[in-house]
Motif scaffolding. Sequence first.
Motif, PDB file in Angstrom:
ATOM      1  N   SER A  18     -12.530  17.213 -19.189  1.00 66.16           N
ATOM      2  CA  SER A  18     -11.561  17.948 -19.993  1.00 66.16           C
ATOM      3  C   SER A  18     -11.170  17.213 -21.281  1.00 66.16           C
ATOM      4  N   ILE A  19     -11.945  16.121 -21.623  1.00 70.20           N
ATOM      5  CA  ILE A  19     -11.648  15.355 -22.845  1.00 70.20           C
ATOM      6  C   ILE A  19     -12.382  16.054 -23.999  1.00 70.20           C
ATOM      7  N   SER A  20     -11.659  16.340 -25.115  1.00 68.51           N
ATOM      8  CA  SER A  20     -12.202  17.187 -26.190  1.00 68.51           C
ATOM      9  C   SER A  20     -13.133  16.441 -27.161  1.00 68.51           C
ATOM     10  N   SER A  21     -12.830  15.220 -27.513  1.00 67.58           N
ATOM     11  CA  SER A  21     -13.633  14.529 -28.535  1.00 67.58           C
ATOM     12  C   SER A  21     -14.218  13.264 -27.963  1.00 67.58           C
ATOM     13  N   ALA A  22     -15.307  12.840 -28.638  1.00 68.44           N
ATOM     14  CA  ALA A  22     -16.004  11.645 -28.184  1.00 68.44           C
ATOM     15  C   ALA A  22     -15.128  10.425 -28.404  1.00 68.44           C
ATOM     16  N   GLU A  23     -14.396  10.479 -29.502  1.00 69.61           N
ATOM     17  CA  GLU A  23     -13.557   9.321 -29.814  1.00 69.61           C
ATOM     18  C   GLU A  23     -12.458   9.185 -28.761  1.00 69.61           C
ATOM     19  N   GLU A  24     -11.842  10.333 -28.387  1.00 69.84           N
ATOM     20  CA  GLU A  24     -10.795  10.312 -27.371  1.00 69.84           C
ATOM     21  C   GLU A  24     -11.374   9.923 -26.031  1.00 69.84           C
ATOM     22  N   SER A  25     -12.559  10.403 -25.722  1.00 71.99           N
ATOM     23  CA  SER A  25     -13.223  10.103 -24.463  1.00 71.99           C
ATOM     24  C   SER A  25     -13.489   8.617 -24.336  1.00 71.99           C
ATOM     25  N   TYR A  81       0.827  -1.204   0.000  1.00 73.84           N
ATOM     26  CA  TYR A  81       0.000   0.000   0.000  1.00 73.84           C
ATOM     27  C   TYR A  81       0.865   1.258   0.000  1.00 73.84           C
ATOM     28  N   GLU A  82       1.887   1.265   0.860  1.00 67.51           N
ATOM     29  CA  GLU A  82       2.738   2.452   0.954  1.00 67.51           C
ATOM     30  C   GLU A  82       3.559   2.646  -0.323  1.00 67.51           C
ATOM     31  N   ASN A  83       3.951   1.542  -0.950  1.00 65.82           N
ATOM     32  CA  ASN A  83       4.681   1.651  -2.225  1.00 65.82           C
ATOM     33  C   ASN A  83       3.791   2.247  -3.307  1.00 65.82           C
ATOM     34  N   LEU A  84       2.522   1.769  -3.341  1.00 70.25           N
ATOM     35  CA  LEU A  84       1.574   2.297  -4.329  1.00 70.25           C
ATOM     36  C   LEU A  84       1.284   3.760  -4.058  1.00 70.25           C
ATOM     37  N   LYS A  85       1.167   4.091  -2.758  1.00 68.92           N
ATOM     38  CA  LYS A  85       0.820   5.448  -2.363  1.00 68.92           C
ATOM     39  C   LYS A  85       1.968   6.412  -2.655  1.00 68.92           C
ATOM     40  N   GLU A  86       3.188   5.982  -2.406  1.00 68.05           N
ATOM     41  CA  GLU A  86       4.338   6.858  -2.550  1.00 68.05           C
ATOM     42  C   GLU A  86       4.942   6.776  -3.971  1.00 68.05           C
ATOM     43  N   GLY A  87       4.661   5.651  -4.704  1.00 71.34           N
ATOM     44  CA  GLY A  87       5.265   5.471  -6.017  1.00 71.34           C
ATOM     45  C   GLY A  87       4.433   6.102  -7.132  1.00 71.34           C
ATOM     46  N   ASN A  88       4.743   5.774  -8.380  1.00 71.62           N
ATOM     47  CA  ASN A  88       4.038   6.353  -9.544  1.00 71.62           C
ATOM     48  C   ASN A  88       3.302   5.294 -10.357  1.00 71.62           C
ATOM     49  N   ALA A  89       3.129   4.102  -9.777  1.00 72.65           N
ATOM     50  CA  ALA A  89       2.463   3.012 -10.497  1.00 72.65           C
ATOM     51  C   ALA A  89       1.008   3.349 -10.788  1.00 72.65           C
ATOM     52  N   LEU A  90       0.391   4.172  -9.964  1.00 74.10           N
ATOM     53  CA  LEU A  90      -1.031   4.503 -10.141  1.00 74.10           C
ATOM     54  C   LEU A  90      -1.224   5.912 -10.699  1.00 74.10           C
ATOM     55  N   ASP A  91      -0.137   6.526 -11.143  1.00 76.21           N
ATOM     56  CA  ASP A  91      -0.249   7.907 -11.639  1.00 76.21           C
ATOM     57  C   ASP A  91      -1.202   8.010 -12.824  1.00 76.21           C
ATOM     58  N   ARG A  92      -1.140   7.034 -13.789  1.00 77.98           N
ATOM     59  CA  ARG A  92      -2.003   7.069 -14.979  1.00 77.98           C
ATOM     60  C   ARG A  92      -3.466   6.913 -14.615  1.00 77.98           C
ATOM     61  N   TYR A  93      -3.699   6.077 -13.621  1.00 80.92           N
ATOM     62  CA  TYR A  93      -5.082   5.851 -13.174  1.00 80.92           C
ATOM     63  C   TYR A  93      -5.642   7.144 -12.593  1.00 80.92           C
ATOM     64  N   PHE A  94      -4.873   7.799 -11.701  1.00 89.10           N
ATOM     65  CA  PHE A  94      -5.369   9.034 -11.075  1.00 89.10           C
ATOM     66  C   PHE A  94      -5.485  10.170 -12.090  1.00 89.10           C
ATOM     67  N   GLU A  95      -4.636  10.160 -13.122  1.00 91.14           N
ATOM     68  CA  GLU A  95      -4.700  11.200 -14.150  1.00 91.14           C
ATOM     69  C   GLU A  95      -5.985  11.056 -14.966  1.00 91.14           C
ATOM     70  N   LEU A  96      -6.292   9.805 -15.382  1.00 92.30           N
ATOM     71  CA  LEU A  96      -7.510   9.556 -16.158  1.00 92.30           C
ATOM     72  C   LEU A  96      -8.743   9.872 -15.334  1.00 92.30           C
ATOM     73  N   GLU A  97      -8.677   9.529 -14.039  1.00 89.62           N
ATOM     74  CA  GLU A  97      -9.830   9.770 -13.157  1.00 89.62           C
ATOM     75  C   GLU A  97     -10.081  11.271 -13.044  1.00 89.62           C
ATOM     76  N   ARG A  98      -9.055  12.054 -12.946  1.00 91.63           N
ATOM     77  CA  ARG A  98      -9.186  13.513 -12.806  1.00 91.63           C
ATOM     78  C   ARG A  98      -9.732  14.112 -14.117  1.00 91.63           C
ATOM     79  N   MET A  99      -9.231  13.621 -15.268  1.00 93.40           N
ATOM     80  CA  MET A  99      -9.682  14.135 -16.562  1.00 93.40           C
ATOM     81  C   MET A  99     -11.164  13.845 -16.774  1.00 93.40           C
ATOM     82  N   ILE A 100     -11.573  12.629 -16.425  1.00 88.74           N
ATOM     83  CA  ILE A 100     -12.982  12.253 -16.605  1.00 88.74           C
ATOM     84  C   ILE A 100     -13.852  13.082 -15.678  1.00 88.74           C
ATOM     85  N   GLN A 101     -13.428  13.250 -14.420  1.00 89.20           N
ATOM     86  CA  GLN A 101     -14.216  14.010 -13.442  1.00 89.20           C
ATOM     87  C   GLN A 101     -14.310  15.481 -13.835  1.00 89.20           C
ATOM     88  N   GLN A 102     -13.264  16.012 -14.468  1.00 84.48           N
ATOM     89  CA  GLN A 102     -13.242  17.436 -14.834  1.00 84.48           C
ATOM     90  C   GLN A 102     -13.861  17.681 -16.220  1.00 84.48           C
TER      91      GLN A 102
END
Length: 467
Positions: free
Chosen positions: A129-136, A106-127
């Motif tokens: 900020s995706i421009s096209s339907a195809e990209e979305s 848990y601490e490795n996942l929390k402190e590392g960057n293994a989940l960075d892509r997941y949190f980035e996609l989650e933030r983009m979807i929540q905000q």
Amino acid sequence: MSLKLFLLNTFGGIKSTSKIESAKESLWKDYHVFSQVEQSDELKELLRLEEKVNAESFKKLKAQLKTLRFKGSSEERQLKQFNKLKRNKRLQKYFQTADSADLKRYENLKEGNALDRYFELERMIQQGSISSAEESKALNAEYQQLKASSDVQFFQKYPKSAAYKNYLRMQKSEERRTFNELKVVVESDEFKTQKSYLEDPKKWEKSPEFVEEKRYLELKNKPEIMLYQKYKNTDALDFPKNWELVFEDCFDGNELNSAKWKSINYYAEKTVGKNFSQHGDLQAFSNGKNTQIKGERLQIQVKKEKLNSLVWNPVLGFVEKEMDYSSDTLTTGGLFEAQYGILEAKIKYNPNKNFQDVFYLAGEQNGLRLNLFECGAKSQLGLSQSQTSNGFSLAGLSAGKLYIFSMVWEKGKVSWKINDKELFTVSANTPDYPMFLNLTSLVIQDSQALPHYFDVDWVRFYQKRKS
């Protein structure tokens, strides 16, 4: 007969010679031991230790060490508290979690960057900020794929677990802080050493103070130290402390000690150069031939034998004459003399009216005499001069027995004792000049009771110690 002396001798007023002698010898032996101890390093050590072990601080420490136990100690309370916390379920679970692979993951996942892509996609979807339907669509598919992964699933579920919640709660708890502090204490070498010390039933016996006390008791109970303590605050040793032995002869050799005695009369040696007899005496002096040491005792022997001698004739002066008896005369004149002191001798009382055994002090002037002992035609002690005497009769003593005759000579006073019993004192016309010792046995009238012996066991002269 001296009625006083007879009554004293008959009813125990004159103590046993053997007891008196034994007491004197014992006293001197004790004094020698006392003196040695008084100057010894052992006594200095004893006094130093005595002061220390009798101090209140020493006694208090001893009492503390004898009663000190692990039970009830602060160390026991610390160990009990530590063990209680060690059994605490929440702390046990905390440490289990702290060492677990899940917490590390848990601490490795929390402190590392293994989940960075997941949190980035989650933030983009929540905000949005995706421009096209195809990209979305593409990003949403990637997001769902990551969300379903084991790492994301684990990361989202683990913080909600009871183990992790307990871990967070206990991490900042008082219990964990106290436990860790106590763990450092109870697992330290100092604590283990102290615990072992407190559990040892022989703490006192292993202390340096015990070694000092043991040494103190060892010294205190040494026979010579005990003897010193016995006499320390008494006057029992006043005599040996105040008087020193300046002359002694115990007659323990095979022959007369020529360094102490001469077998020629002092005045005869000074005048005619050889022994002579007085007018009326029947003996000649044999220059030591009639003196023997037998059984550690001096004996002057009177024998029936012809012997030429000078004899003092009041009209003609010195004339040579054949005498029918032989004897001896001894003196310390020219070898030892003293002014004032205590003369004592152990002498056999062997009265016979035909003889005169004499032990006396005389000086250069050959007039005044201090008679320690006269026995025979006259049996007395006291002072004599020319034809006069001031004495105390010895009649009443037991014939054939040994007595200790003493004479205490002070300035202006002389006193006589028998076996430490004072019997006679003179305070007038006493000598104030050095005197020497003299022994002789005279024949007063014809006798068949021969040989006759004048027996002396030992002689001692004491003088006041110089301060």
